[in-house]
Write an enzyme that holds these catalytic residues in place. Structure first.
Site, PDB file in Angstrom:
ATOM      1  N   GLY A  46       1.025  -1.212   0.051  1.00  0.00           N
ATOM      2  CA  GLY A  46      -0.133  -0.090  -0.089  1.00  0.00           C
ATOM      3  C   GLY A  46       0.882   1.795  -0.019  1.00  0.00           C
ATOM      4  O   GLY A  46       1.691   0.262   0.465  1.00  0.00           O
ATOM      5  N   GLN A  51       3.115  10.071   1.498  1.00  0.00           N
ATOM      6  CA  GLN A  51       4.126   9.128   1.665  1.00  0.00           C
ATOM      7  C   GLN A  51       5.373   9.580   0.069  1.00  0.00           C
ATOM      8  O   GLN A  51       6.813   9.555   0.145  1.00  0.00           O
ATOM      9  CB  GLN A  51       4.077   7.675   1.252  1.00  0.00           C
ATOM     10  CG  GLN A  51       4.097   6.861   2.657  1.00  0.00           C
ATOM     11  CD  GLN A  51       3.951   5.319   3.160  1.00  0.00           C
ATOM     12  OE1 GLN A  51       3.112   5.525   1.421  1.00  0.00           O
ATOM     13  NE2 GLN A  51       4.943   5.152   2.896  1.00  0.00           N
ATOM     14  N   CYS A  88       6.885  -0.160   6.553  1.00  0.00           N
ATOM     15  CA  CYS A  88       6.672   0.793   5.687  1.00  0.00           C
ATOM     16  C   CYS A  88       7.149   1.150   4.679  1.00  0.00           C
ATOM     17  O   CYS A  88       8.262   1.449   5.211  1.00  0.00           O
ATOM     18  CB  CYS A  88       6.045   2.188   6.687  1.00  0.00           C
ATOM     19  SG  CYS A  88       5.136   4.122   6.105  1.00  0.00           S
ATOM     20  N   LEU A  89       7.313   1.323   4.012  1.00  0.00           N
ATOM     21  CA  LEU A  89       8.104   1.609   2.827  1.00  0.00           C
ATOM     22  C   LEU A  89       8.301   3.347   3.565  1.00  0.00           C
ATOM     23  O   LEU A  89      10.084   3.160   3.128  1.00  0.00           O
ATOM     24  CB  LEU A  89       7.457   2.573   1.572  1.00  0.00           C
ATOM     25  CG  LEU A  89       7.009   0.914   0.978  1.00  0.00           C
ATOM     26  CD1 LEU A  89       5.371   1.574  -0.185  1.00  0.00           C
ATOM     27  CD2 LEU A  89       7.644   0.208   0.549  1.00  0.00           C
ATOM     28  N   HIS A 130      -3.157   0.844   8.034  1.00  0.00           N
ATOM     29  CA  HIS A 130      -1.992   1.175   8.389  1.00  0.00           C
ATOM     30  C   HIS A 130      -1.978   2.627   7.556  1.00  0.00           C
ATOM     31  O   HIS A 130      -1.097   3.629   7.106  1.00  0.00           O
ATOM     32  CB  HIS A 130      -1.201   0.311   7.946  1.00  0.00           C
ATOM     33  CG  HIS A 130       0.472   0.926   7.910  1.00  0.00           C
ATOM     34  ND1 HIS A 130       1.455   0.893   8.094  1.00  0.00           N
ATOM     35  CD2 HIS A 130       0.288   1.732   6.980  1.00  0.00           C
ATOM     36  CE1 HIS A 130       2.636   0.705   7.458  1.00  0.00           C
ATOM     37  NE2 HIS A 130       2.377   2.020   7.136  1.00  0.00           N
ATOM     38  N   GLU A 131      -2.719   2.655   6.365  1.00  0.00           N
ATOM     39  CA  GLU A 131      -2.650   3.758   4.856  1.00  0.00           C
ATOM     40  C   GLU A 131      -2.973   5.152   5.433  1.00  0.00           C
ATOM     41  O   GLU A 131      -3.577   5.715   5.153  1.00  0.00           O
ATOM     42  CB  GLU A 131      -2.839   3.213   3.627  1.00  0.00           C
ATOM     43  CG  GLU A 131      -1.973   1.517   2.870  1.00  0.00           C
ATOM     44  CD  GLU A 131      -0.411   2.146   3.086  1.00  0.00           C
ATOM     45  OE1 GLU A 131      -0.138   3.390   2.681  1.00  0.00           O
ATOM     46  OE2 GLU A 131       0.120   1.476   2.670  1.00  0.00           O
ATOM     47  N   HIS A 134      -1.487   6.676   7.839  1.00  0.00           N
ATOM     48  CA  HIS A 134      -0.836   8.176   6.936  1.00  0.00           C
ATOM     49  C   HIS A 134      -1.813   9.282   6.753  1.00  0.00           C
ATOM     50  O   HIS A 134      -1.056  10.055   6.824  1.00  0.00           O
ATOM     51  CB  HIS A 134      -0.068   7.097   6.027  1.00  0.00           C
ATOM     52  CG  HIS A 134       0.745   6.399   5.747  1.00  0.00           C
ATOM     53  ND1 HIS A 134       2.072   6.797   6.196  1.00  0.00           N
ATOM     54  CD2 HIS A 134       0.931   5.428   6.025  1.00  0.00           C
ATOM     55  CE1 HIS A 134       3.030   6.209   6.267  1.00  0.00           C
ATOM     56  NE2 HIS A 134       2.305   5.271   5.910  1.00  0.00           N
TER      57      HIS A 134
HETATM   58 NI    NI Z   1       3.532   3.197   5.156  1.00  0.00          NI
END
Ligand code: NI
Length: 156
Positions: A46, A51, A88-89, A130-131, A134
């Site tokens: 995701g 981000q 997480c990226l 999670h997303e 963000h």
């Molecule tokens: Ni993330």
């Protein structure tokens, strides 16, 4: 523009509350396409717009079958609980132990502004939570129990 740079958690953009999307136009479609390309390149599940430095309520999730585009999403319903590793990226190379609902149902708009409902279990439910976090400037590191150790990461 194509591939976008994924910001890390030191960047202020990742700690801001994002604004709703109001225009479902070509610019949004291009953003969604760039996000999909960036997610695939990074091998992630995701990605949220902040981000890549865009403070709008836009998330994409790769369910394995399709890339869901979630605009102005909110969680309608959750059920159960799961505890597991989450990454997480924007927090490269680290994983945390995070409790999430086992099931989540989300309401969102598609790229043309039409409302729809999506649901998922396990990894998908985890990813929705999670997303969406963000979009409110919340990273998993703020809701985790602790980081996983190198040994725990190696054994997974
Ligand atoms: Ni993330």
């Amino acid at each position: 523009m194509g591939l976008r740079k994924i910001l890390d958690d030191k960047e202020p953009a990742l700690h801001k509350v994002c604004k709703p999307v109001e225009k479902f136009d070509g610019k949004l479609h291009k953003l969604l396409e760039d996000m999909a390309e960036t997610l695939m390149e990074a091998n992630g599940v995701g990605l949220a717009a902040p981000q890549i430095g865009i403070l709008r309520r836009v998330v994409i999730v790769d369910t394995g079958e399709e890339i869901l585009e979630l605009i102005n999403p909110s969680i309608l319903e959750t059920d159960g609980e799961q505890e597991g590793a989450e990454g997480c990226l924007s927090v490269p190379g680290r994983y945390g132990l995070v409790k999430r609902p086992y099931y989540a149902k989300v309401r969102a708009q598609d790229r043309n502004g039409n409302w729809y409902v999506a649901e998922g279990e396990e990894l998908i439910a985890r990813c929705f939570c999670h997303e969406l976090d963000h979009l409110d400037g919340i990273l998993y590191t703020q809701v985790m129990e602790r980081f996983l150790t190198e040994e725990e990461m190696a054994s997974d």
